[in-house]
Design an enzyme around this catalytic site. Sequence first.
Site, PDB file in Angstrom:
ATOM      1  CB  SER A 145     -11.828 -25.868   0.566  1.00 33.23           C
ATOM      2  OG  SER A 145     -13.112 -26.811   0.069  1.00 33.23           O
ATOM      3  CE1 TYR A 158     -10.263 -29.073   5.441  1.00 33.78           C
ATOM      4  CE2 TYR A 158     -12.317 -28.454   4.341  1.00 33.78           C
ATOM      5  CZ  TYR A 158     -11.076 -28.820   4.053  1.00 33.78           C
ATOM      6  OH  TYR A 158     -10.367 -28.810   2.773  1.00 33.78           O
TER       7      TYR A 158
END
Length: 256
Positions: A145, A158
């Site tokens: 990501s 995260y």
Amino acid sequence: MGTRLQHKTALVTGATSNIGRAIAEALAAEGAHVVVSGRNSERGQRVVDGIRAAGGRADFVAADLDGSPEASRALAAEATRVLGGRIDVLVNNAGIYPGSTTPTLDEKTFDQIYAVNVKAPFFLTAAVAPAMAEAGGGAIINLGSWVARLGLPVGAAYASTKGALETLTRAWAAEFGPAGVRVNAISPGVVRTIDPDETEPRPGDNMMAGTPAGHVGPPAAIGHAAVYLASDEASFVHGTVVDVDGGRTGAAVFFP
């Protein structure tokens, strides 16, 4: 139907919606027999039905990848059986995103994020990669990501899991590459399906402001990248993180 992945088999985790679904559909559209995996059997069967209706091959295998070695090994074994004895392509896509700030994140949720986002793909790769090597090779694609490299004030835990997965990508490339197993990653920007009737942006869409693309990306863009990394066209690509993020981490566009 294309032929870039003809006679290949693939397992895609978290494939019942959004990016995972797009990857499964893209691999199947190029000839791969795909196992669509996820927790929701109803959504998973819809993905399978759509792939079959388009002329592709797909089956659903339910899995709750909770981070335990047993869950990952069970999925690897069942997917291998369904795919006729081998997995040529593994896509580690399943993940969860509690967008908590650091002071508000409790230990149970912290452990769950790492279990699903890091431990599950770790043990799934451990179960699949040696069999790939024994069969002569394969391709593993991890989903990173952009938040692993561009700090945000929320979702620190995260982001750290995605940083871990991108690091594992490079480590696994060194570990399994000499045996013929290519390991790479895709780092998406903000990606979602746009409803044609939408009149207002959703929360998070503004994170793509100031990028060369200037808007959120379609899930299909990630599917195209996965097809490339899974195919023989990427035979000389090892340990790479492919940014498919509209330029989010590489360029900034400012207007006077």
